[in-house]
Design an enzyme around this catalytic site. Structure first.
Site, PDB file in Angstrom:
ATOM      1  N   ARG A 104       4.564  -3.018   2.302  1.00  0.00           N
ATOM      2  CA  ARG A 104       5.586  -3.711   1.919  1.00  0.00           C
ATOM      3  C   ARG A 104       6.511  -4.017   2.915  1.00  0.00           C
ATOM      4  NH1 ARG A 104      10.022  -0.110  -1.496  1.00  0.00           N
ATOM      5  NH2 ARG A 104      10.416   0.755   0.514  1.00  0.00           N
ATOM      6  N   ASP A 128       3.980   7.597   6.156  1.00  0.00           N
ATOM      7  CA  ASP A 128       4.422   8.058   7.496  1.00  0.00           C
ATOM      8  C   ASP A 128       4.217   9.617   7.301  1.00  0.00           C
ATOM      9  OD1 ASP A 128       5.019   5.724   8.241  1.00  0.00           O
ATOM     10  OD2 ASP A 128       6.980   6.105   8.211  1.00  0.00           O
ATOM     11  N   THR A 154      12.135  -7.494   2.779  1.00  0.00           N
ATOM     12  CA  THR A 154      12.283  -8.144   1.655  1.00  0.00           C
ATOM     13  C   THR A 154      11.651  -7.372   0.506  1.00  0.00           C
ATOM     14  OG1 THR A 154       9.861  -8.918   1.937  1.00  0.00           O
ATOM     15  CG2 THR A 154      11.636 -10.551   2.731  1.00  0.00           C
ATOM     16  N   ASP A 210       9.164   8.451   3.286  1.00  0.00           N
ATOM     17  CA  ASP A 210       7.829   7.296   3.612  1.00  0.00           C
ATOM     18  C   ASP A 210       6.638   8.134   3.492  1.00  0.00           C
ATOM     19  OD1 ASP A 210       5.753   5.874   4.746  1.00  0.00           O
ATOM     20  OD2 ASP A 210       7.251   4.266   4.813  1.00  0.00           O
TER      21      ASP A 210
HETATM   22  O1  LIG Z   1       6.824  -0.022  -5.248  1.00  0.00           O
HETATM   23  P1  LIG Z   1       7.134  -0.735  -4.123  1.00  0.00           P
HETATM   24  O2  LIG Z   1       8.524  -1.075  -3.709  1.00  0.00           O
HETATM   25  O3  LIG Z   1       6.182  -1.691  -3.940  1.00  0.00           O
HETATM   26  O4  LIG Z   1       6.679   0.407  -2.866  1.00  0.00           O
HETATM   27  C1  LIG Z   1       5.704   1.132  -3.164  1.00  0.00           C
HETATM   28  C2  LIG Z   1       4.682   0.917  -2.070  1.00  0.00           C
HETATM   29  O5  LIG Z   1       5.288   1.480  -0.690  1.00  0.00           O
HETATM   30  C3  LIG Z   1       4.476   2.451  -0.119  1.00  0.00           C
HETATM   31  O6  LIG Z   1       3.356   1.996   0.905  1.00  0.00           O
HETATM   32  P2  LIG Z   1       3.831   1.044   2.182  1.00  0.00           P
HETATM   33  O7  LIG Z   1       4.266  -0.156   2.092  1.00  0.00           O
HETATM   34  O8  LIG Z   1       4.763   1.884   2.753  1.00  0.00           O
HETATM   35  O9  LIG Z   1       2.657   1.381   3.101  1.00  0.00           O
HETATM   36  P3  LIG Z   1       1.786   2.696   3.417  1.00  0.00           P
HETATM   37  O10 LIG Z   1       1.137   3.500   2.459  1.00  0.00           O
HETATM   38  O11 LIG Z   1       0.853   2.089   4.608  1.00  0.00           O
HETATM   39  O12 LIG Z   1       3.079   3.375   4.391  1.00  0.00           O
HETATM   40  C4  LIG Z   1       3.832   3.313  -1.225  1.00  0.00           C
HETATM   41  O13 LIG Z   1       2.718   3.907  -0.635  1.00  0.00           O
HETATM   42  C5  LIG Z   1       3.555   2.198  -2.039  1.00  0.00           C
HETATM   43  O14 LIG Z   1       2.399   1.392  -1.837  1.00  0.00           O
HETATM   44  O1  LIG Z   2      10.404   5.964  -1.333  1.00  0.00           O
HETATM   45  C1  LIG Z   2       9.491   5.397  -0.805  1.00  0.00           C
HETATM   46  C2  LIG Z   2       9.338   4.195  -1.319  1.00  0.00           C
HETATM   47  C3  LIG Z   2       8.283   3.379  -0.960  1.00  0.00           C
HETATM   48  N1  LIG Z   2       7.406   3.913  -0.094  1.00  0.00           N
HETATM   49  C4  LIG Z   2       7.482   5.143   0.376  1.00  0.00           C
HETATM   50  O2  LIG Z   2       6.536   5.599   0.931  1.00  0.00           O
HETATM   51  N2  LIG Z   2       8.643   5.989  -0.207  1.00  0.00           N
HETATM   52 MG   LIG Z   3       4.736   3.612   3.746  1.00  0.00          MG
END
Ligand SMILES: O=P(O)(O)OC[C@H]1O[C@H](OP(=O)(O)OP(=O)(O)O)[C@H](O)[C@@H]1O
Ligand SMILES: O=c1cc[nH]c(=O)[nH]1
Ligand SMILES: [Mg+2]
Length: 211
Positions: free
Chosen positions: A103, A205, A107, A202
């Site tokens: 994400r 992370d 944006t 997150d």
């Molecule tokens: O509902 P949304 O607003 O789309 O957000 C949720 C997304 O954000 C996080 O992933 P992230 O983009 O942080 O990637 P990551 O798993 O690599 O940290 C999470 O694991 C979802 O995939």
């Molecule tokens: O709270 C949040 C939202 C998006 N992705 C995450 O990992 N945590």
């Molecule tokens: Mg993430």
């Protein structure tokens, strides 16, 4: 779209430890896996089965076996990977495909950066794993991807959802295929940065460290 929010003290207890910002990565990883195993019980309630005959030491009887084509489990990288073992422990015959999505922090739009799935998902029952359902953008894109490949029904398992994201998925999936969402909890809201409040921060992370 069906939504099931788990209501069990063991799940809430484990989520509470997961939310705690002092919980270190190794404990966080263990808990994400355990929570998935507990949620898998509900997520697989409608897993397709067929009648089989089995010979016990005493008599022949009929039972059920998970039918073919085998269910497809799709963790959304990165964070969904933390739930994978918890699912395949319970459904060891499942196949596993991968979707990498991230994400944009400004944006909040998701992009797909990796895909390793069968080309044809006709008739397949799919289980999408992602701990966080925030705006819903990532989950909607993932389900769209599976339906475009011919998937018939999709169950998504998320540990925590924001009400805004859940509503967005519901709107996007209206009149579409068979979609079920299984959740550990629905939190209060999203903040201005698109993070779930109170959430757990997150998830990627916390599982794998900052990148
Ligand atoms: O509902 P949304 O607003 O789309 O957000 C949720 C997304 O954000 C996080 O992933 P992230 O983009 O942080 O990637 P990551 O798993 O690599 O940290 C999470 O694991 C979802 O995939
Ligand atoms: O709270 C949040 C939202 C998006 N992705 C995450 O990992 N945590
Ligand atoms: Mg993430």
């Amino acid at each position: 779209m069906r939504v099931h929010v788990a209501d069990h003290p063991l799940i809430t207890h484990k989520l509470t430890v997961l939310r705690d910002k002092t919980t270190p990565s190794p404990t966080f990883r263990a808990l994400a896996e355990e929570l998935m195993t507990l949620l898998a019980y509900e997520a697989t309630r409608n897993v397709r089965t067929e009648v089989v005959t089995v010979q016990t030491p005493v008599a022949e009887t009929q039972g059920l076996a998970i039918s073919t084509p085998r269910p497809l489990v799709v963790p959304i990288l990165r964070a969904g990977l933390g739930m994978l073992e918890g699912m395949v422990k319970l459904v060891p015959t499942a196949e596993v495909g991968f979707l990498g999505m991230v994400r944009d922090e400004e944006t909040l739009q998701p992009t797909t950066y990796a895909e390793r799935l069968p080309d044809d998902l006709s008739g397949r029952q799919c289980f999408v794993l992602d701990p966080m359902l925030a705006t819903g953008g990532s989950l909607i894109a993932a389900i769209d991807f599976l339906f475009a490949r011919g998937a018939e029904d999709v169950t998504a398992v998320c540990l925590i959802a924001a009400p805004e994201g859940l509503a967005a998925v519901e709107t996007a999936m209206a009149g579409r295929g068979d979609v079920t969402i299984v959740l550990g909890a629905v939190d209060e809201k999203l903040n201005e940065q698109g993070f779930i409040v109170p959430g757990l921060g997150d998830a990627g992370d916390r599982l794998y460290g900052l990148v």
